[in-house]
Write an enzyme that holds these catalytic residues in place. Structure first.
Site, short mmCIF file in Angstrom:
data_model
loop_
_atom_site.label_atom_id
_atom_site.label_comp_id
_atom_site.label_asym_id
_atom_site.label_seq_id
_atom_site.Cartn_x
_atom_site.Cartn_y
_atom_site.Cartn_z
N ILE A 9 156.79 35.03 23.74
CA ILE A 9 157.67 34.13 22.89
C ILE A 9 157.09 32.84 22.04
N THR A 10 156.89 31.92 23.05
CA THR A 10 156.12 30.88 22.33
C THR A 10 154.92 30.74 21.93
N GLY A 11 153.95 31.31 21.46
CA GLY A 11 153.02 31.68 20.84
C GLY A 11 153.22 32.25 19.48
N ASP A 13 152.07 34.18 17.90
CA ASP A 13 152.96 35.93 17.35
C ASP A 13 154.09 35.85 17.57
N ALA A 80 149.85 36.20 27.30
CA ALA A 80 148.32 36.39 26.83
C ALA A 80 147.47 35.13 27.65
N SER A 82 144.64 33.62 25.55
CA SER A 82 144.52 34.00 24.79
C SER A 82 143.39 33.13 24.27
N TYR A 93 142.35 34.38 36.29
CA TYR A 93 143.82 34.19 35.26
C TYR A 93 143.02 34.78 34.80
N SER A 123 142.97 43.34 20.97
CA SER A 123 141.96 42.24 19.33
C SER A 123 140.56 42.80 19.55
N GLU A 125 138.14 41.00 19.52
CA GLU A 125 137.55 40.68 20.63
C GLU A 125 136.46 41.76 21.49
N TYR A 147 137.44 37.07 28.11
CA TYR A 147 138.58 37.39 28.13
C TYR A 147 138.94 38.53 26.82
P1 NAP Z 1 149.78 32.00 22.05
O1 NAP Z 1 149.83 31.37 20.92
O2 NAP Z 1 148.80 31.75 22.85
O3 NAP Z 1 150.62 33.12 22.72
C1 NAP Z 1 150.47 33.47 23.87
C2 NAP Z 1 151.16 33.51 24.55
O4 NAP Z 1 151.15 34.21 26.06
C3 NAP Z 1 152.58 32.19 25.07
O5 NAP Z 1 154.17 32.37 24.30
C4 NAP Z 1 152.24 31.63 26.55
O6 NAP Z 1 153.38 31.08 26.88
C5 NAP Z 1 152.74 33.54 26.75
N1 NAP Z 1 151.57 33.36 28.38
C6 NAP Z 1 150.34 33.36 28.81
N2 NAP Z 1 150.54 33.77 30.13
C7 NAP Z 1 151.68 34.22 30.38
C8 NAP Z 1 151.75 34.75 31.63
N3 NAP Z 1 151.66 34.94 32.48
N4 NAP Z 1 152.84 35.46 31.25
C9 NAP Z 1 153.54 35.58 30.37
N5 NAP Z 1 153.73 34.97 29.45
C10 NAP Z 1 152.13 34.77 29.55
O7 NAP Z 1 148.59 33.49 21.41
P2 NAP Z 1 148.54 34.57 19.47
O8 NAP Z 1 148.07 34.27 18.60
O9 NAP Z 1 150.49 34.31 19.23
O10 NAP Z 1 148.35 35.98 20.41
C11 NAP Z 1 149.43 37.09 20.24
C12 NAP Z 1 148.85 37.78 21.26
O11 NAP Z 1 147.84 38.14 20.67
C13 NAP Z 1 148.13 37.59 22.57
O12 NAP Z 1 147.65 38.54 23.53
C14 NAP Z 1 146.62 37.57 22.40
O13 NAP Z 1 145.41 37.32 23.15
C15 NAP Z 1 146.11 38.52 21.22
N6 NAP Z 1 145.92 38.90 19.60
C16 NAP Z 1 145.77 37.29 18.85
C17 NAP Z 1 145.27 37.51 17.90
C18 NAP Z 1 144.66 36.09 17.41
O14 NAP Z 1 143.73 36.37 16.11
N7 NAP Z 1 146.00 35.72 17.28
C19 NAP Z 1 144.08 38.16 18.14
C20 NAP Z 1 144.37 39.61 18.79
C21 NAP Z 1 144.87 39.46 19.69
P3 NAP Z 1 153.32 29.50 27.60
O15 NAP Z 1 154.40 28.81 26.76
O16 NAP Z 1 154.15 29.52 28.68
O17 NAP Z 1 151.41 29.20 27.53
O1 F7E Z 2 136.72 31.06 17.67
C1 F7E Z 2 133.83 29.59 16.66
C2 F7E Z 2 133.72 30.17 17.45
O2 F7E Z 2 138.77 30.08 19.13
C3 F7E Z 2 136.30 31.75 16.20
C4 F7E Z 2 142.10 34.32 19.36
O3 F7E Z 2 142.85 34.44 19.31
O4 F7E Z 2 140.92 35.31 17.90
C5 F7E Z 2 140.41 34.29 18.78
O5 F7E Z 2 139.86 34.06 18.74
C6 F7E Z 2 134.60 31.35 15.74
C7 F7E Z 2 134.28 31.30 16.97
O6 F7E Z 2 139.12 31.95 17.63
C8 F7E Z 2 134.60 25.99 16.81
O7 F7E Z 2 132.45 29.96 18.25
C9 F7E Z 2 132.97 26.79 15.71
O8 F7E Z 2 132.96 32.12 16.47
O9 F7E Z 2 139.31 30.26 16.80
P1 F7E Z 2 138.47 31.18 17.76
P2 F7E Z 2 138.19 33.57 18.05
O10 F7E Z 2 137.80 33.13 19.60
O11 F7E Z 2 137.68 34.20 17.83
C10 F7E Z 2 140.82 36.83 18.44
C11 F7E Z 2 140.56 37.64 17.60
C12 F7E Z 2 142.26 36.79 20.24
O12 F7E Z 2 142.45 37.90 20.67
C13 F7E Z 2 142.01 35.64 20.28
O13 F7E Z 2 142.50 35.48 21.12
O14 F7E Z 2 134.43 29.55 16.05
N1 F7E Z 2 133.91 27.44 16.25
N2 F7E Z 2 133.38 25.66 16.13
C14 F7E Z 2 134.91 27.54 17.27
N3 F7E Z 2 135.48 27.50 17.86
C15 F7E Z 2 136.52 26.88 18.12
N4 F7E Z 2 138.19 27.29 18.42
N5 F7E Z 2 136.33 25.76 17.93
C16 F7E Z 2 135.76 25.30 17.42
O15 F7E Z 2 135.11 23.33 17.58
#
Ligand code: NAP
Ligand code: F7E
Length: 321
Positions: A9-11, A13, A80, A82, A93, A123, A125, A147
């Protein structure tokens, strides 16, 4: 009144989903693990309206307790580890939290309230080294990071519990989605924060890794609506949620610097330390099934999203000056 439990919930989404469910009249519970420094930034404005329950995805009794307290109609498993880069540094982890954590949550539901509807945050990914363009629900997975491997496990265990126990369990395969609440380590927010700092004269350079990677970027506020829609259908199913458009990191950088009237080439430094051990070169999702079956469509364009994030960062940083 419907009740929902959100992990994560703190993240990013979690906070948008909590807002959406509150608007819809839900009682919202959020699972929150203990941190040495509390991080309520994304949900501070909601603290009077939601109930926080202590718990961790690695700790099954705490999840059972959370289900008992919240007695939920719907559980959204967004918690997660993430960040893809960190998954190479904390691979075990990540496997536990992002992978096994899903089974823990499913078991807590099975043991306590099996009629609960379950949403798993899968995801794009998982498509990794893509085997089809655009990627859809039937595209095979080829994960490219610890991941992504953990997410593939979480995805299939969700499908498996649905098929084994007739659980109402859905998996949303969401492509990248961003917002002003995006963690600063992800590339969009890293860029918009840096652009705002550079514009305000507080930063001189922006170090980035691979500029050629392409992503299908949408707005988190749009994507949480799809999560909710998935749990309102007569039958549980899995859906790709994407915009159907892809942009390179270089195009992201160009769009962001152009918005504040600067030339990105003056500020961006390519840094080999930021290149990943294995990269996902191209993600492009097909939202066709989500459009047809859920009636879901993204509302915010890539340009609107980046401009919204820059405006927010300019405001946030200016307020600290
Ligand atoms: P986020 O901002 O990184 O938030 C992750 C959340 O998970 C935080 O609230 C974190 O809590 C919590 N968490 C981490 N480890 C935990 C644990 N062991 N037990 C309970 N809670 C835990 O991620 P988001 O971008 O909102 O994404 C939400 C979900 O969608 C994630 O599962 C992510 O992998 C998935 N996802 C994201 C994207 C995207 O583009 N954003 C795309 C596809 C899928 P703390 O505050 O304590 O760290
Ligand atoms: O990277 C490139 C990097 O870390 C996007 C998570 O929410 O979306 C996210 O994963 C791209 C990659 O997101 C930097 O190499 C270049 O190709 O923003 P990102 P991600 O890895 O796509 C998916 C759907 C999830 O599920 C994940 O939880 O950008 N890139 N230069 C960089 N990326 C970062 N972070 N930092 C750089 O300096």
């Amino acid at each position: 009144m419907k009740k929902a439990l959100i992990t994560g919930i703190t993240g990013q989404d979690g906070s948008y989903l909590a807002e959406l469910l509150l608007e819809k009249g839900y009682k919202v519970y959020g699972l929150k693990r203990r941190n040495s420094t509390p991080n309520y930034e994304n949900i501070n404005h909601l603290m009077d309206e939601i109930e926080i329950i202590s718990g961790d995805l690695l700790d099954l009794p705490s999840l059972i307790n959370a289900i008992k307290i919240s007695d939920p109609d719907e559980v959204y498993n967004l918690g997660a580890q993430s960040f893809v880069t960190s998954s190479w540094h904390q691979s075990i982890y990540t496997g536990q939290a992002t992978g096994i954590g899903v089974t823990n949550m499913l078991e807590a539901i099975m043991l306590t309230k099996p009629e609960t509807r379950f949403y798993q945050a899968s995801s794009s990914e998982m498509f990794g080294k893509v085997l089809e363009i655009p990627q859809k629900e039937t595209t095979p997975f080829y994960p490219r990071s610890p991941y992504a491997v953990a997410k593939v496990y979480g995805h299939w265990i969700t499908v498996n519990y649905r098929e084994s126990y007739n659980l109402y369990a859905c998996s949303g395969i969401l492509f990248n989605h961003e917002s002003p609440r995006r963690g600063i380590e992800f590339v969009t927010r890293k860029v918009t924060d840096a652009v705002a700092r550079i514009k305000l004269g507080l930063q001189k350079e922006l170090h980035l890794g691979n500029l050629d990677a392409k992503r299908d970027w949408g707005y988190a506020g749009d994507y949480v609506k799809a999560m909710w829609l998935m749990l309102q259908q007569p039958k549980p199913d899995d859906y790709v949620i994407a915009t159907g458009k892809t942009y390179s990191v270089k195009e992201l950088v160009e769009t962001a610097f152009e918005y504040v009237g600067l030339d990105w080439k003056t500020y961006v430094v390519q840094d080999s330390k930021l290149i990943r051990p294995a990269e996902v070169d191209l993600l492009l999702g097909s939202p066709q099934k989500a459009q047809e079956k859920l009636g879901w469509k993204p509302q915010v364009s890539f340009e609107q999203l980046i401009h919204m994030m820059i405006e927010s960062d300019l405001k946030k940083i200016s307020a600290t000056l």
